[in-house]
Design a protein around this motif. Sequence first.
Motif, PDB file in Angstrom:
ATOM      1  N   LYS A 188       9.630  -0.198  -5.804  1.00 31.96           N
ATOM      2  CA  LYS A 188      10.248  -0.672  -4.565  1.00 31.96           C
ATOM      3  C   LYS A 188       9.475  -1.892  -4.038  1.00 31.96           C
ATOM      4  O   LYS A 188       9.079  -2.745  -4.821  1.00 31.96           O
ATOM      5  N   ASP A 189       9.276  -1.950  -2.718  1.00 32.99           N
ATOM      6  CA  ASP A 189       8.584  -3.097  -2.123  1.00 32.99           C
ATOM      7  C   ASP A 189       7.171  -2.741  -1.669  1.00 32.99           C
ATOM      8  O   ASP A 189       6.555  -3.482  -0.886  1.00 32.99           O
ATOM      9  N   LYS A 190       6.634  -1.645  -2.146  1.00 33.93           N
ATOM     10  CA  LYS A 190       5.317  -1.207  -1.711  1.00 33.93           C
ATOM     11  C   LYS A 190       4.212  -2.027  -2.382  1.00 33.93           C
ATOM     12  O   LYS A 190       4.334  -2.425  -3.543  1.00 33.93           O
ATOM     13  N   LYS A 191       3.129  -2.233  -1.631  1.00 33.32           N
ATOM     14  CA  LYS A 191       1.993  -2.956  -2.184  1.00 33.32           C
ATOM     15  C   LYS A 191       1.313  -2.083  -3.230  1.00 33.32           C
ATOM     16  O   LYS A 191       0.859  -0.973  -2.921  1.00 33.32           O
ATOM     17  N   THR A 192       1.227  -2.594  -4.443  1.00 30.71           N
ATOM     18  CA  THR A 192       0.821  -1.764  -5.579  1.00 30.71           C
ATOM     19  C   THR A 192      -0.402  -2.331  -6.285  1.00 30.71           C
ATOM     20  O   THR A 192      -0.485  -3.528  -6.543  1.00 30.71           O
ATOM     21  N   LEU A 193      -1.334  -1.430  -6.600  1.00 35.40           N
ATOM     22  CA  LEU A 193      -2.490  -1.768  -7.427  1.00 35.40           C
ATOM     23  C   LEU A 193      -2.170  -1.376  -8.865  1.00 35.40           C
ATOM     24  O   LEU A 193      -1.887  -0.212  -9.147  1.00 35.40           O
ATOM     25  N   ALA A 194      -2.208  -2.333  -9.758  1.00 41.62           N
ATOM     26  CA  ALA A 194      -1.930  -2.064 -11.167  1.00 41.62           C
ATOM     27  C   ALA A 194      -3.209  -1.667 -11.893  1.00 41.62           C
ATOM     28  O   ALA A 194      -4.290  -2.162 -11.588  1.00 41.62           O
ATOM     29  N   VAL A 195      -3.062  -0.759 -12.852  1.00 46.31           N
ATOM     30  CA  VAL A 195      -4.170  -0.352 -13.713  1.00 46.31           C
ATOM     31  C   VAL A 195      -3.690  -0.385 -15.156  1.00 46.31           C
ATOM     32  O   VAL A 195      -2.629   0.169 -15.473  1.00 46.31           O
ATOM     33  N   HIS A 196      -4.453  -1.047 -16.013  1.00 46.11           N
ATOM     34  CA  HIS A 196      -4.123  -1.024 -17.428  1.00 46.11           C
ATOM     35  C   HIS A 196      -5.258  -0.401 -18.208  1.00 46.11           C
ATOM     36  O   HIS A 196      -6.419  -0.808 -18.077  1.00 46.11           O
ATOM     37  N   TYR A 197      -4.908   0.609 -19.004  1.00 45.14           N
ATOM     38  CA  TYR A 197      -5.903   1.248 -19.877  1.00 45.14           C
ATOM     39  C   TYR A 197      -5.406   1.161 -21.310  1.00 45.14           C
ATOM     40  O   TYR A 197      -4.344   1.689 -21.641  1.00 45.14           O
ATOM     41  N   GLU A 218     -12.493   3.017 -14.710  1.00 44.35           N
ATOM     42  CA  GLU A 218     -11.321   2.519 -13.990  1.00 44.35           C
ATOM     43  C   GLU A 218     -11.036   3.373 -12.758  1.00 44.35           C
ATOM     44  O   GLU A 218     -10.674   2.844 -11.694  1.00 44.35           O
ATOM     45  N   ILE A 219     -11.169   4.669 -12.883  1.00 44.37           N
ATOM     46  CA  ILE A 219     -10.934   5.554 -11.740  1.00 44.37           C
ATOM     47  C   ILE A 219     -11.880   5.211 -10.589  1.00 44.37           C
ATOM     48  O   ILE A 219     -11.467   5.142  -9.425  1.00 44.37           O
ATOM     49  N   GLN A 220     -13.141   4.972 -10.899  1.00 37.70           N
ATOM     50  CA  GLN A 220     -14.110   4.628  -9.862  1.00 37.70           C
ATOM     51  C   GLN A 220     -13.745   3.324  -9.165  1.00 37.70           C
ATOM     52  O   GLN A 220     -13.823   3.211  -7.932  1.00 37.70           O
ATOM     53  N   LYS A 221     -13.331   2.333  -9.941  1.00 38.71           N
ATOM     54  CA  LYS A 221     -12.945   1.040  -9.361  1.00 38.71           C
ATOM     55  C   LYS A 221     -11.694   1.185  -8.500  1.00 38.71           C
ATOM     56  O   LYS A 221     -11.592   0.569  -7.420  1.00 38.71           O
ATOM     57  N   VAL A 222     -10.741   2.001  -8.944  1.00 41.22           N
ATOM     58  CA  VAL A 222      -9.528   2.230  -8.157  1.00 41.22           C
ATOM     59  C   VAL A 222      -9.868   2.904  -6.831  1.00 41.22           C
ATOM     60  O   VAL A 222      -9.338   2.535  -5.774  1.00 41.22           O
ATOM     61  N   LYS A 223     -10.748   3.882  -6.855  1.00 38.47           N
ATOM     62  CA  LYS A 223     -11.170   4.552  -5.620  1.00 38.47           C
ATOM     63  C   LYS A 223     -11.752   3.543  -4.629  1.00 38.47           C
ATOM     64  O   LYS A 223     -11.449   3.582  -3.429  1.00 38.47           O
ATOM     65  N   GLU A 224     -12.589   2.656  -5.122  1.00 43.07           N
ATOM     66  CA  GLU A 224     -13.197   1.653  -4.253  1.00 43.07           C
ATOM     67  C   GLU A 224     -12.142   0.754  -3.600  1.00 43.07           C
ATOM     68  O   GLU A 224     -12.210   0.472  -2.394  1.00 43.07           O
ATOM     69  N   LEU A 225     -11.168   0.319  -4.383  1.00 49.56           N
ATOM     70  CA  LEU A 225     -10.140  -0.574  -3.852  1.00 49.56           C
ATOM     71  C   LEU A 225      -9.221   0.148  -2.875  1.00 49.56           C
ATOM     72  O   LEU A 225      -8.785  -0.438  -1.870  1.00 49.56           O
ATOM     73  N   LEU A 226      -8.906   1.410  -3.142  1.00 54.86           N
ATOM     74  CA  LEU A 226      -8.055   2.166  -2.226  1.00 54.86           C
ATOM     75  C   LEU A 226      -8.756   2.373  -0.884  1.00 54.86           C
ATOM     76  O   LEU A 226      -8.104   2.422   0.171  1.00 54.86           O
TER      77      LEU A 226
END
Length: 354
Positions: A188-197, A218-226
């Motif tokens: 949709k139009d939600k602000k999204t953080l992409a992750v590629h593994y 990657e999980i640790q980096k995603v937690k920080e950004l969230l």
Amino acid sequence: MGIMDFLRRSEKLVFWNRCRIHSNKADFRRMVLEGYHSPDFLEVHHFGDEYQGHIIYAAEETGSGVGFFAELGMTLIKLYFADERGMVPYIRWGENYVYYEPDGIRGEKNAFLHYFQQASEVTSIEHACHVVYQAPWHCNQVKALYGAVSYDVSQDYIDAMACMLGKYIRYNDETKSYLEREYYGLLKDKKTLAVHYRGTDFNKGYNNHPIPVQVEQEIQKVKELLEQKDYEQIFLATDENAVVERFREEFGGLVKVYEDTYRDDGSGESIAFSKSEREHHHYRLGLEVLRDQYTLTNCAGIVCGYSNITFIARVMRRAWFEQEWEDYCLINNGLYHNDNSFSMSENARKKASP
């Protein structure tokens, strides 16, 4: 049969005789010594009288088992070589392409056209007046110009490839409609953080390939950004089902994936070489990875390691948006330096050009 007739029947003898006759001529010596495998010596083929006034550069598939975005990346290099010399490109991905469908798609055998529009007005070189075929040393010259010998490339190289992509690469109507529909339907139009593994055969440790990123990194980096930013959801692109499960354990419903993507269940082999009974399996594999990459490109931020998917996402991001993501978080564990060459792997040899 006289001696001259005998000599004319042997290509090698004719060659050595010409070397004997012309060895004192500087231009002949230069042609023999420097022309072989030199990107500065181009052989022009003549097949008919079509497209007179143009030299067409035939950019065919590299083959050798390379994946979707490795192939597209090589095509951009070939486009650069042709563009710099004023040649008109014609792209064809044939039977040595990993995602090739022997029966074609919608009646089309050129696999490049399954996803993209042709790069020029040239629709066939069968009767073309002037044609130059690609050669490995053409690509080598361009890569050497930018020092692009591994996944760790310069911003200048990204910009150069983005210029070629913006000038020559366009989705065909079917692909464009599909990608836009799938993207909006999922995010949709939600602000999204992409992750590629990137998993599977990346763990085989091929020379000049990235040392794999660990899921927990990657999980640790995603937690920080969230925690720091206002992302509303996570888009995860991966070739392993186990990684989807791990992210859902950690982030629950925030994780969005394309549920129908074909992923590995633990074999450790690249899905590019997988087999399935589903119709047009190889074409659909290509379409699915293109969908992942399109979605990565359009998200607001990205967490990733080195891969050809994220490389082309950077190129497309530069070509379409003229800037990087709001957050570009590359986890760099370095590259392997060993004698384990992908080109000598079973899959590479299986798909190598004859």
